[in-house]
Design an enzyme around this catalytic site. Structure first.
Site, PDB file in Angstrom:
ATOM      1  N   ASN A   1       0.801  -1.224   0.000  1.00 54.22           N
ATOM      2  CA  ASN A   1       0.000   0.000   0.000  1.00 54.22           C
ATOM      3  C   ASN A   1       0.834   1.275   0.000  1.00 54.22           C
ATOM      4  O   ASN A   1       0.306   2.349  -0.263  1.00 54.22           O
ATOM      5  CB  ASN A   1      -0.962   0.014   1.196  1.00 54.22           C
ATOM      6  CG  ASN A   1      -0.259  -0.262   2.497  1.00 54.22           C
ATOM      7  OD1 ASN A   1       0.306  -1.344   2.699  1.00 54.22           O
ATOM      8  ND2 ASN A   1      -0.247   0.715   3.386  1.00 54.22           N
TER       9      ASN A   1
ATOM     10  N   GLN B   1      -4.925  -3.804  -2.119  1.00 53.29           N
ATOM     11  CA  GLN B   1      -4.447  -2.815  -3.097  1.00 53.29           C
ATOM     12  C   GLN B   1      -4.414  -3.368  -4.524  1.00 53.29           C
ATOM     13  O   GLN B   1      -4.318  -2.605  -5.475  1.00 53.29           O
ATOM     14  CB  GLN B   1      -3.054  -2.308  -2.694  1.00 53.29           C
ATOM     15  CG  GLN B   1      -3.039  -1.521  -1.393  1.00 53.29           C
ATOM     16  CD  GLN B   1      -3.683  -0.145  -1.516  1.00 53.29           C
ATOM     17  OE1 GLN B   1      -3.846   0.404  -2.618  1.00 53.29           O
ATOM     18  NE2 GLN B   1      -4.086   0.422  -0.394  1.00 53.29           N
TER      19      GLN B   1
ATOM     20  N   THR C   1     -25.247  -8.480  12.111  1.00 54.33           N
ATOM     21  CA  THR C   1     -26.182  -8.113  11.052  1.00 54.33           C
ATOM     22  C   THR C   1     -25.419  -7.584   9.843  1.00 54.33           C
ATOM     23  O   THR C   1     -24.532  -6.738   9.994  1.00 54.33           O
ATOM     24  CB  THR C   1     -27.167  -7.038  11.570  1.00 54.33           C
ATOM     25  OG1 THR C   1     -27.835  -7.584  12.711  1.00 54.33           O
ATOM     26  CG2 THR C   1     -28.184  -6.649  10.506  1.00 54.33           C
TER      27      THR C   1
ATOM     28  N   CYS D   1      -2.595   5.232   7.862  1.00 53.84           N
ATOM     29  CA  CYS D   1      -2.705   4.823   9.258  1.00 53.84           C
ATOM     30  C   CYS D   1      -1.478   5.247  10.040  1.00 53.84           C
ATOM     31  O   CYS D   1      -1.538   5.510  11.227  1.00 53.84           O
ATOM     32  CB  CYS D   1      -2.874   3.317   9.353  1.00 53.84           C
ATOM     33  SG  CYS D   1      -3.950   2.692   8.090  1.00 53.84           S
TER      34      CYS D   1
HETATM   35  C1  LIG Z   1      -6.628   0.049   3.538  1.00 56.48           C
HETATM   36  C2  LIG Z   1      -5.910  -1.244   3.767  1.00 56.48           C
HETATM   37  C3  LIG Z   1      -6.317  -2.131   4.770  1.00 56.48           C
HETATM   38  C4  LIG Z   1      -7.448  -1.801   5.729  1.00 56.48           C
HETATM   39  O1  LIG Z   1      -8.683  -1.877   5.092  1.00 56.48           O
HETATM   40  P1  LIG Z   1     -10.008  -1.295   5.797  1.00 56.48           P
HETATM   41  O2  LIG Z   1     -11.116  -1.822   4.958  1.00 56.48           O
HETATM   42  O3  LIG Z   1      -9.878   0.190   5.709  1.00 56.48           O
HETATM   43  O4  LIG Z   1     -10.040  -1.801   7.173  1.00 56.48           O
HETATM   44  C5  LIG Z   1      -5.648  -3.313   4.888  1.00 56.48           C
HETATM   45  N1  LIG Z   1      -4.636  -3.636   4.089  1.00 56.48           N
HETATM   46  C6  LIG Z   1      -4.204  -2.813   3.111  1.00 56.48           C
HETATM   47  C7  LIG Z   1      -3.073  -3.218   2.233  1.00 56.48           C
HETATM   48  C8  LIG Z   1      -4.821  -1.581   2.929  1.00 56.48           C
HETATM   49  O5  LIG Z   1      -4.378  -0.762   1.982  1.00 56.48           O
END
Ligand SMILES: *Cc1c(COP(=O)(O)O)cnc(C)c1O
Length: 394
Positions: free
Chosen positions: A155, A183, A243, A330
């Site tokens: 990512n 990705q 749910t 993040c």
């Molecule tokens: C964005 C991302 C995640 C997290 O995904 P969410 O649906 O936002 O929890 C996990 N792995 C990679 C490689 C990401 O780019």
């Protein structure tokens, strides 16, 4: 926000929802609001029907069967369910997991919780081009290894790992293989059979679908078993209680279908724009380094370092004009150098300004040219102010 919107080049963090996706989701908030688990009436049937259609659409994108798709709240949950679920299912076999230094924080943090619970984790380093060497993965596998987790595409630096070669290694040793496919899926061809993976995680909002919905692929043949990490409702074949987010799932399915149709044309289009971006930057500036493999790379990713530039200052200087990131959404906000850049062996990483460009469906050649102008001006200005200079930061 400034008067004009900045150019959005941060599609690895999230993508806008395709208007066609929104349109398909809307009726499931209001008219068809039923609970997909309500088996007794038409409201439930309608919702369930929509969920099953979406399950087929997602399965089709990744070369799986619909029954192998488990909907989750996103890839964070899917990764957690895959790793913790697989280890719990095979606890009598062992509790060793092998992963890679440049994985998404979710995978690394879940692996750390495995270690804290008495399991073992081996983190395999990457080569200079950011890819993992399957030979190193093979060397890390031990008699107690249950799972190997290697992301399909990174990512931050956009590098694509040799997942099918890792699969050959795993199958020879009877070890399950999980991949974080977030990705890659919807951007480059992704097929669970061709890759030879047993578990794979996906997220809708990284492919022009809504946030808060994702999926875990769980192989049926040969059967992979995982222990659910939430209990109480029996939804999703008992693997993920709670749910179902029906509008979100409908949106995910629609986004998957659109992505599948567009891959063949969008891939080359964004790759050409990405190459234009790099050419523009290297023409305007000296000491620009591409991080990660140039060939095994997502078509919409460019990750570059500018010598002698403070990354934070660069980001601040650009914010009014170009929405980019230094790496993972993040991890940004902390001044820690990115764990991905550190794993690449990038020297003096904190003195190098690194930028991640993530192009998308809305990106035009005019956007790219404007971005080049803004980045070049900002880097030039910061270098002129820098006490270190281009040469001093090497
Ligand atoms: C964005 C991302 C995640 C997290 O995904 P969410 O649906 O936002 O929890 C996990 N792995 C990679 C490689 C990401 O780019």
């Amino acid at each position: 926000m400034p008067a004009t919107r900045p150019i959005y080049l941060d599609h690895h963090a999230t993508t806008p929802v395709d208007p066609r996706v929104v349109e398909q989701m809307l009726p499931y908030f209001t008219e068809h609001f039923g609970n997909a688990a309500s088996r007794q009436h038409a409201f439930g049937w309608k919702a369930d029907e929509a969920v099953e259609r979406a399950r087929h659409q997602v399965a089709r994108l990744i070369g799986a069967r619909a029954k192998e798709v488990v909907f989750t709240s996103g890839a964070t949950e899917a990764n957690t369910l895959a790793i913790r679920g697989a280890l719990a299912a095979r606890h009598e076999h062992g509790a060793h997991v092998v992963t890679v230094a440049t994985e998404h924080k979710v995978v690394l943090d879940v692996c750390h919780t495995v270690a804290a619970d008495g399991g073992r984790v081996t983190i395999v380093p990457v080569e200079r081009d950011g890819r993992v060497d399957p030979v190193r993965v093979a060397a890390a596998i031990a008699p107690d290894t249950v799972l190997v987790s290697v992301m399909t595409a990174n990512n931050e630096i956009g590098v694509i790992h040799p997942v099918s070669e890792v699969s050959t290694v795993c199958r020879a040793r009877g070890v399950w293989l999980h991949t974080d496919g977030v990705q890659a899926a919807g951007h480059v061809p992704f097929d669970v059979e061709a890759l030879g993976v047993d578990l794979a995680s996906f997220s809708a909002h990284k492919m022009y679908g809504p946030k808060g919905v994702g999926a875990l692929y769980v192989r049926r043949a040969p059967k992979v078993t995982i222990v659910p990490q939430t209990v109480g409702g029996g939804q999703e074949q008992g693997l993920r209680a709670g749910t179902l987010n029906v509008p979100g799932i409908v949106g995910f399915g629609a986004a998957a279908a659109i992505a599948r149709d567009l891959i063949a044309t969008e891939g080359p289009r964004v790759a050409a724009l990405r190459d234009r971006l790099l050419a523009g930057l290297t023409r305007a500036l000296e000491a620009v380094t591409v991080n990660g493999s140039r060939s095994a790379r997502l078509p919409h990713n460019l990750h570059v370092s500018f010598a002698g530039v403070d990354g934070e200052a660069l980001m601040t200087g650009l914010a009014d004009h170009v929405a980019v990131s230094s790496g993972s959404a993040c991890a940004s906000g902390s001044r820690e150098p990115s764990h991905v850049m550190t794993a690449l062996g990038a020297g003096a990483v904190e003195r190098w300004g690194a930028l991640r460009f993530g192009l998308g469906r809305g990106t035009t050649a005019a956007d790219i040219d404007a971005a080049v102008t803004h980045v070049a001006a900002c880097v030039t200005r910061l270098r002129a102010m820098s006490p270190v200079g281009v040469g001093g930061s090497q």
